[in-house]
Design an enzyme around this catalytic site. Sequence first.
Site, PDB file in Angstrom:
ATOM      1  N   ASN A 187       7.621   4.317  -0.009  1.00  0.00           N
ATOM      2  CA  ASN A 187       9.239   3.655   0.001  1.00  0.00           C
ATOM      3  C   ASN A 187      10.089   3.117  -1.410  1.00  0.00           C
ATOM      4  O   ASN A 187      11.222   3.830  -1.718  1.00  0.00           O
ATOM      5  CB  ASN A 187       9.472   2.416   1.157  1.00  0.00           C
ATOM      6  CG  ASN A 187      11.203   2.461   1.628  1.00  0.00           C
ATOM      7  OD1 ASN A 187      12.050   3.657   1.019  1.00  0.00           O
ATOM      8  ND2 ASN A 187      12.222   1.783   1.292  1.00  0.00           N
ATOM      9  N   PRO A 217       0.993  -1.488   0.356  1.00  0.00           N
ATOM     10  CA  PRO A 217      -0.535  -0.144   0.167  1.00  0.00           C
ATOM     11  C   PRO A 217       0.944   1.051   0.286  1.00  0.00           C
ATOM     12  O   PRO A 217       1.251   1.365   1.161  1.00  0.00           O
ATOM     13  CB  PRO A 217      -1.266   0.103   1.669  1.00  0.00           C
ATOM     14  CG  PRO A 217       0.218  -1.221   2.477  1.00  0.00           C
ATOM     15  CD  PRO A 217       0.919  -1.777   1.326  1.00  0.00           C
ATOM     16  N   GLU A 218       0.840   1.641  -1.364  1.00  0.00           N
ATOM     17  CA  GLU A 218       1.590   2.969  -1.266  1.00  0.00           C
ATOM     18  C   GLU A 218       0.045   4.250  -1.796  1.00  0.00           C
ATOM     19  O   GLU A 218      -0.736   3.014  -1.601  1.00  0.00           O
ATOM     20  CB  GLU A 218       2.258   3.696  -2.312  1.00  0.00           C
ATOM     21  CG  GLU A 218       3.947   2.712  -1.151  1.00  0.00           C
ATOM     22  CD  GLU A 218       5.530   3.347  -2.304  1.00  0.00           C
ATOM     23  OE1 GLU A 218       5.472   4.842  -2.605  1.00  0.00           O
ATOM     24  OE2 GLU A 218       5.930   2.502  -2.592  1.00  0.00           O
ATOM     25  N   LYS A 265      -2.722   8.060   2.245  1.00  0.00           N
ATOM     26  CA  LYS A 265      -2.567   6.327   2.744  1.00  0.00           C
ATOM     27  C   LYS A 265      -3.560   5.679   3.804  1.00  0.00           C
ATOM     28  O   LYS A 265      -4.037   4.935   4.017  1.00  0.00           O
ATOM     29  CB  LYS A 265      -1.534   5.757   3.370  1.00  0.00           C
ATOM     30  CG  LYS A 265      -0.603   5.861   2.245  1.00  0.00           C
ATOM     31  CD  LYS A 265       0.907   6.153   2.454  1.00  0.00           C
ATOM     32  CE  LYS A 265       2.153   5.948   1.783  1.00  0.00           C
ATOM     33  NZ  LYS A 265       3.401   6.279   2.674  1.00  0.00           N
ATOM     34  N   ARG A 278      13.592   2.723   7.267  1.00  0.00           N
ATOM     35  CA  ARG A 278      13.385   1.905   5.935  1.00  0.00           C
ATOM     36  C   ARG A 278      14.707   2.259   5.639  1.00  0.00           C
ATOM     37  O   ARG A 278      15.559   3.074   5.082  1.00  0.00           O
ATOM     38  CB  ARG A 278      11.969   2.844   5.720  1.00  0.00           C
ATOM     39  CG  ARG A 278      11.010   3.158   6.821  1.00  0.00           C
ATOM     40  CD  ARG A 278      10.476   2.051   6.523  1.00  0.00           C
ATOM     41  NE  ARG A 278      10.313   0.919   5.862  1.00  0.00           N
ATOM     42  CZ  ARG A 278       8.630   1.171   5.366  1.00  0.00           C
ATOM     43  NH1 ARG A 278       7.960   1.980   5.144  1.00  0.00           N
ATOM     44  NH2 ARG A 278       8.703   0.465   4.274  1.00  0.00           N
ATOM     45  N   ARG A 282      -4.284  17.097   8.438  1.00  0.00           N
ATOM     46  CA  ARG A 282      -2.955  16.359   9.385  1.00  0.00           C
ATOM     47  C   ARG A 282      -1.986  15.920   7.783  1.00  0.00           C
ATOM     48  O   ARG A 282      -0.876  16.013   7.779  1.00  0.00           O
ATOM     49  CB  ARG A 282      -2.674  14.868  10.252  1.00  0.00           C
ATOM     50  CG  ARG A 282      -2.465  15.788  11.293  1.00  0.00           C
ATOM     51  CD  ARG A 282      -2.922  14.650  12.288  1.00  0.00           C
ATOM     52  NE  ARG A 282      -4.060  14.399  13.160  1.00  0.00           N
ATOM     53  CZ  ARG A 282      -5.087  13.532  12.881  1.00  0.00           C
ATOM     54  NH1 ARG A 282      -3.943  12.630  12.274  1.00  0.00           N
ATOM     55  NH2 ARG A 282      -6.376  13.200  13.751  1.00  0.00           N
TER      56      ARG A 282
END
Length: 300
Positions: free
Chosen positions: A167, A2-3, A52, A288, A123
Amino acid sequence: MPEGHTLHRLAGALERAFAGRPAVVTSPQGRFADGAALLSGREVEEASAYGKHLFVRFAGERTLNVHLGLIGSFDVLPHAGTPPAPVGAVRVRMVNPQTYADLRGATVVQVVSPQEVAATIARLGPDPLRAGTPGNDPQRSLVRLARTGRSVAECLMDQSIIAGVGNVYRAEVLFRHRIDPFVPGAKVKPRSWMAMWADLVDLLPYGVAFGQIITLEEQLDVARALLDGRDPAAYDDSWGGIMPGERGGFVRGGAIAPFPREYYVYKRDGQPCRVCGSRVRSAVVAGRTLYWCGRCQRRH
DNA sequence: CTCACATGTTAAG
DNA sequence: TTAACCTGTGAGC
């Protein structure tokens, strides 16, 4: 997997399968029983994604907010009359007469109010998959970038600066623009950042349309040809896109043309750079693994 | 079969 | 900076 593209694709699938009708919501695994009871039987009004975050709005100002985290999945599948028995830990199941959707492994699953939805969105930085809509001006991300000493690689992963990049897209977009991942945000040329933004605006819709991250220029050429002039942002499976769950395949006229999972640098540490042949490097940055070409991405 | 690891984020130390 | 959470997969034995 999931991106941001995964969540936007999922929102589209849920929207097409569930919007405008009531859905039965359950929690076969049990951990979301209370939330499911709040939603079950209500009409699904809309499914949408910001970065996301996934939002499924039900009638009565109740919204299902999901964040898949690293390992979550939400499969949207057709059924013939009765959905199959749940396999594994299905936290949430949505059902209507044609479709069922199973959520597993998500880190956020909650029923929220319109105010809480607004607060969550507030946010987030601008989302390249919402470019051109209110609140998604890249200028806002540039302002944040320009006054931080944190590296541009960290900034790309900061959802309050830019929403939806993960990532893989991070490593790939930095490479595509030959930018040194370790340059402080404030030292990145505004033009470079805006070029990366524009690139993400272009790239992410292909991720949505094909259900996989495509960054290699030669694969993008094929993707564009398969879309045959169609706007990937206007993706809808009526023209023969893949079904969620078919991960990485492309179905058209009965033929499946999956894109091999190949990237410029992501997960290619130790292998030769596709452009200059120099060894691709990797390092754990803020927990990461970052991948980059030390020769192509020198300075910025 | 077991085990590290994964396209993510938060909270504790 | 590290651990914790959640599940599936693929490499290695």
